[in-house]
Design a protein around this motif. Structure first.
Motif, PDB file in Angstrom:
ATOM      1  N   MET A 147     -65.372  -9.777  23.559  1.00  0.00           N
ATOM      2  CA  MET A 147     -66.416 -10.505  24.292  1.00  0.00           C
ATOM      3  C   MET A 147     -65.892 -11.053  25.608  1.00  0.00           C
ATOM      4  SD  MET A 147     -69.566 -11.251  23.956  1.00  0.00           S
ATOM      5  CE  MET A 147     -70.769 -12.344  24.673  1.00  0.00           C
ATOM      6  N   LYS A 148     -64.672 -11.540  25.580  1.00  0.00           N
ATOM      7  CA  LYS A 148     -64.076 -12.087  26.806  1.00  0.00           C
ATOM      8  C   LYS A 148     -63.863 -10.984  27.838  1.00  0.00           C
ATOM      9  CE  LYS A 148     -61.675 -15.982  24.657  1.00  0.00           C
ATOM     10  NZ  LYS A 148     -60.360 -16.622  24.417  1.00  0.00           N
ATOM     11  N   LYS A 149     -63.474  -9.781  27.374  1.00  0.00           N
ATOM     12  CA  LYS A 149     -63.261  -8.667  28.311  1.00  0.00           C
ATOM     13  C   LYS A 149     -64.576  -8.273  28.993  1.00  0.00           C
ATOM     14  CE  LYS A 149     -59.264  -6.589  25.969  1.00  0.00           C
ATOM     15  NZ  LYS A 149     -58.735  -5.370  25.299  1.00  0.00           N
ATOM     16  N   ARG A 150     -65.677  -8.285  28.233  1.00  0.00           N
ATOM     17  CA  ARG A 150     -66.984  -7.934  28.814  1.00  0.00           C
ATOM     18  C   ARG A 150     -67.386  -8.926  29.931  1.00  0.00           C
ATOM     19  NH1 ARG A 150     -70.650  -6.400  23.499  1.00  0.00           N
ATOM     20  NH2 ARG A 150     -69.434  -4.538  22.869  1.00  0.00           N
ATOM     21  N   ILE A 151     -67.122 -10.219  29.665  1.00  0.00           N
ATOM     22  CA  ILE A 151     -67.452 -11.243  30.683  1.00  0.00           C
ATOM     23  C   ILE A 151     -66.603 -11.046  31.932  1.00  0.00           C
ATOM     24  CG2 ILE A 151     -67.406 -13.712  31.177  1.00  0.00           C
ATOM     25  CD1 ILE A 151     -68.018 -14.204  28.205  1.00  0.00           C
ATOM     26  N   ILE A 152     -65.321 -10.748  31.764  1.00  0.00           N
ATOM     27  CA  ILE A 152     -64.427 -10.544  32.915  1.00  0.00           C
ATOM     28  C   ILE A 152     -64.878  -9.321  33.712  1.00  0.00           C
ATOM     29  CG2 ILE A 152     -62.072  -9.950  33.580  1.00  0.00           C
ATOM     30  CD1 ILE A 152     -61.120 -11.625  31.168  1.00  0.00           C
ATOM     31  N   TYR A 153     -65.232  -8.231  32.981  1.00  0.00           N
ATOM     32  CA  TYR A 153     -65.705  -7.018  33.685  1.00  0.00           C
ATOM     33  C   TYR A 153     -66.995  -7.294  34.460  1.00  0.00           C
ATOM     34  CZ  TYR A 153     -62.325  -4.372  30.896  1.00  0.00           C
ATOM     35  OH  TYR A 153     -61.187  -3.886  30.328  1.00  0.00           O
ATOM     36  N   ALA A 154     -67.856  -8.063  33.884  1.00  0.00           N
ATOM     37  CA  ALA A 154     -69.122  -8.385  34.571  1.00  0.00           C
ATOM     38  C   ALA A 154     -68.879  -9.195  35.846  1.00  0.00           C
ATOM     39  CB  ALA A 154     -70.046  -9.150  33.616  1.00  0.00           C
ATOM     40  N   ILE A 155     -67.972 -10.165  35.756  1.00  0.00           N
ATOM     41  CA  ILE A 155     -67.667 -10.986  36.941  1.00  0.00           C
ATOM     42  C   ILE A 155     -67.050 -10.137  38.028  1.00  0.00           C
ATOM     43  CG2 ILE A 155     -66.209 -12.871  37.793  1.00  0.00           C
ATOM     44  CD1 ILE A 155     -66.550 -14.199  35.039  1.00  0.00           C
ATOM     45  N   ILE A 156     -66.112  -9.207  37.636  1.00  0.00           N
ATOM     46  CA  ILE A 156     -65.479  -8.333  38.633  1.00  0.00           C
ATOM     47  C   ILE A 156     -66.536  -7.433  39.287  1.00  0.00           C
ATOM     48  CG2 ILE A 156     -63.840  -6.432  38.924  1.00  0.00           C
ATOM     49  CD1 ILE A 156     -62.154  -7.699  36.674  1.00  0.00           C
ATOM     50  N   LEU A 157     -67.452  -6.898  38.482  1.00  0.00           N
ATOM     51  CA  LEU A 157     -68.502  -6.033  39.024  1.00  0.00           C
ATOM     52  C   LEU A 157     -69.395  -6.801  40.006  1.00  0.00           C
ATOM     53  CD1 LEU A 157     -69.946  -3.312  39.013  1.00  0.00           C
ATOM     54  CD2 LEU A 157     -71.280  -4.106  37.025  1.00  0.00           C
ATOM     55  N   LEU A 158     -69.733  -8.049  39.655  1.00  0.00           N
ATOM     56  CA  LEU A 158     -70.571  -8.880  40.538  1.00  0.00           C
ATOM     57  C   LEU A 158     -69.874  -9.144  41.873  1.00  0.00           C
ATOM     58  CD1 LEU A 158     -73.139 -10.534  40.933  1.00  0.00           C
ATOM     59  CD2 LEU A 158     -71.988 -12.466  39.825  1.00  0.00           C
ATOM     60  N   ILE A 159     -68.564  -9.418  41.793  1.00  0.00           N
ATOM     61  CA  ILE A 159     -67.798  -9.677  43.022  1.00  0.00           C
ATOM     62  C   ILE A 159     -67.783  -8.434  43.900  1.00  0.00           C
ATOM     63  CG2 ILE A 159     -65.489 -10.173  43.911  1.00  0.00           C
ATOM     64  CD1 ILE A 159     -65.066 -11.969  41.464  1.00  0.00           C
ATOM     65  N   LEU A 160     -67.626  -7.264  43.279  1.00  0.00           N
ATOM     66  CA  LEU A 160     -67.619  -6.010  44.055  1.00  0.00           C
ATOM     67  C   LEU A 160     -68.972  -5.773  44.738  1.00  0.00           C
ATOM     68  CD1 LEU A 160     -65.668  -3.639  41.621  1.00  0.00           C
ATOM     69  CD2 LEU A 160     -64.852  -4.609  43.785  1.00  0.00           C
ATOM     70  N   VAL A 161     -70.059  -6.039  44.028  1.00  0.00           N
ATOM     71  CA  VAL A 161     -71.395  -5.861  44.624  1.00  0.00           C
ATOM     72  C   VAL A 161     -71.595  -6.793  45.814  1.00  0.00           C
ATOM     73  CG1 VAL A 161     -73.862  -6.126  44.203  1.00  0.00           C
ATOM     74  CG2 VAL A 161     -72.438  -5.006  42.486  1.00  0.00           C
ATOM     75  N   VAL A 162     -71.201  -8.094  45.644  1.00  0.00           N
ATOM     76  CA  VAL A 162     -71.333  -9.064  46.746  1.00  0.00           C
ATOM     77  C   VAL A 162     -70.486  -8.643  47.940  1.00  0.00           C
ATOM     78  CG1 VAL A 162     -70.892 -11.448  47.432  1.00  0.00           C
ATOM     79  CG2 VAL A 162     -71.931 -10.968  45.207  1.00  0.00           C
ATOM     80  N   ALA A 163     -69.269  -8.139  47.674  1.00  0.00           N
ATOM     81  CA  ALA A 163     -68.391  -7.721  48.768  1.00  0.00           C
ATOM     82  C   ALA A 163     -68.991  -6.541  49.522  1.00  0.00           C
ATOM     83  CB  ALA A 163     -67.012  -7.363  48.206  1.00  0.00           C
ATOM     84  N   VAL A 164     -69.566  -5.578  48.780  1.00  0.00           N
ATOM     85  CA  VAL A 164     -70.187  -4.411  49.445  1.00  0.00           C
ATOM     86  C   VAL A 164     -71.360  -4.848  50.308  1.00  0.00           C
ATOM     87  CG1 VAL A 164     -71.479  -2.290  49.026  1.00  0.00           C
ATOM     88  CG2 VAL A 164     -69.415  -2.763  47.692  1.00  0.00           C
ATOM     89  N   LEU A 165     -72.222  -5.727  49.761  1.00  0.00           N
ATOM     90  CA  LEU A 165     -73.372  -6.208  50.538  1.00  0.00           C
ATOM     91  C   LEU A 165     -72.924  -6.977  51.778  1.00  0.00           C
ATOM     92  CD1 LEU A 165     -75.753  -7.395  47.662  1.00  0.00           C
ATOM     93  CD2 LEU A 165     -75.940  -5.329  49.054  1.00  0.00           C
ATOM     94  N   ALA A 166     -71.890  -7.823  51.634  1.00  0.00           N
ATOM     95  CA  ALA A 166     -71.393  -8.581  52.785  1.00  0.00           C
ATOM     96  C   ALA A 166     -70.820  -7.655  53.840  1.00  0.00           C
ATOM     97  CB  ALA A 166     -70.336  -9.584  52.319  1.00  0.00           C
ATOM     98  N   GLY A 167     -70.113  -6.600  53.402  1.00  0.00           N
ATOM     99  CA  GLY A 167     -69.576  -5.639  54.368  1.00  0.00           C
ATOM    100  C   GLY A 167     -70.659  -4.904  55.119  1.00  0.00           C
TER     101      GLY A 167
END
Length: 399
Positions: free
Chosen positions: A1-21
């Motif tokens: 369960m903890k791994k799923r939460i970490i993966y979700a946070i990393i994915l969200l950060i990547l999406v925000v970074a792409v949009l900001a770029g």
């Protein structure tokens, strides 16, 4: 369960970074486009700042007043039985304006005249009797006093009749009638205004610093915004010996001719007091000036190369960070004519022209019309086919 939460946070950060770029790239593209943008050329009419020799003058705003002007009112109460004037008409001194009912005074006058006749006859008999020592001197003095009293009574009644016949005190132009036939006129009720319009006074004030340049008999020029094209001259007839302690201004009165009666008391006019000294001035059209609270300015038409060299010098002298060309290089160089906004100080205005005291030099080319829509550095195309003819003393046609 903890791994799923970490993966979700990393994915969200990547999406925000792409949009900001992506957004950063869009903003950078807009900035680069703005640097390369060149405003379209504007077609303008131009004129040159040219020197002229103007008569020196002291300018002020004046008020017209009648040489003689009153509101005619009734001295005594009574019923109006006759109105002898038309509103707005010209009357002469002594013309009857209003007649009040004097029937009672006329009846009293007949009785008073009879009393005068009686006292005169009595005085003649007493005079003869006094000569023959039939009566005393006191009896004769009493008869004389009675005669004089009777004559005074007649004069008083006649004065009352005259006061109830209202006449024009001087020649002038009447105003609007304020009474009606049959009206009971009370004491001091207004009847009509009467103004003497030719000549007419101009009252104005000038600062105390200019008092030494004024003298009686000096020529003035008067114009009125309410009557386009009107320009008349007159003479200073009086200078107030007292300077206003609040404003430090001195009041001046001039007299001008007004044969056509176009000027009326109460109107404001522009007054220019002529001085013997002539001055050299640099003039431009009033429509060339862009008026602003922070300063008046004009638009000069200059060569694009000259404007770019000037901007480069100013940037080098200021040494402001961020002025160096970016990775895209400097903006595309303009060719032809461009506009340069120049702040100026203005002086006296006459007709279509205004004096420039600083900010311009002789033969500078300035935009003459439509300056409110222009911008500094904008390209310009000169077309003077429809350029107005600016004059110091314009005479517009009265169509």
């Amino acid at each position: 369960m903890k791994k799923r939460i970490i993966y979700a946070i990393i994915l969200l950060i990547l999406v925000v970074a792409v949009l900001a770029g992506i957004k950063a790239l869009q903003i950078k593209a807009m900035i680069d486009g703005g640097k390369k943008f060149v405003m379209p050329a504007e077609t303008v009419t131009t004129t040159t700042a040219h020197p002229e020799t103007w008569d020196s003058s002291l300018n002020a705003v004046g008020t017209l007043t009648a040489v003689q002007g009153v509101t005619i009112a009734g001295e005594l109460g009574g019923k109006i039985v006759s109105i002898g004037f038309q509103p707005g008409s010209l009357v002469k001194k002594g013309d009857i304006l209003v007649a009040q009912d004097v029937s009672a005074e006329q009846a009293q006058l007949q009785g008073a005249l009879a009393q005068v006749q009686l006292t005169r006859s009595t005085l003649e008999r007493d005079k003869k009797m006094l000569a023959e020592r039939i009566i005393s001197q006191a009896d004769y003095d009493t008869a004389l006093a009675q005669k004089e009293q009777a004559e005074a009574q007649v004069a008083n009644i006649r004065a009352t009749i005259a006061k109830k016949t209202i006449r024009a005190p001087f020649t002038g132009r009447l105003g609007i009638r304020q009474v009606n036939l049959g009206q009971m006129l009370r004491e001091n009720d207004p009847v009509v205004t009467l103004q003497s319009l030719n000549p007419i006074f101009v009252d104005f004030a000038l600062p105390q610093q200019q008092l030494g340049q004024l003298k009686v008999g000096q020529t003035i020029r008067v114009t009125c915004d309410a009557i386009p094209g009107l320009s008349t001259t007159g003479k200073i007839t009086a200078i107030n010996p007292l300077v206003d302690a609040d404003t430090r201004n001195v009041k001046v009165q001039a007299t001008i001719e007004n044969a056509l009666e176009r000027l009326r008391p109460g109107m404001f006019v522009n007054v220019a007091v002529g001085l013997p000294v002539r001055q050299k001035v640099l003039t431009i059209p009033t429509t060339s000036v862009l008026y602003n609270p922070y300063g008046d300015s004009v638009f000069l038409v200059v060569d694009a190369k000259e404007q770019q060299e000037l901007e480069a010098k100013e940037a080098k002298a200021s040494k402001v960070p961020g002025k160096q060309p970016g990775p895209q290089g400097p903006p595309q160089a303009q060719t032809g004519k461009v506009l340069r906004q120049q702040f100026v100080r203005l002086g006296e205005k006459r007709g279509d022209l205004v004096v420039v005291t600083s900010g311009l030099k002789e033969s500078d080319v300035v935009v003459s019309t439509g300056v409110f829509k222009l911008r500094n550095g904008q390209s310009a195309i000169i077309d003077n086919k429809l350029a107005p003819n600016f004059q110091k003393a314009p005479k517009p046609e009265n169509n």
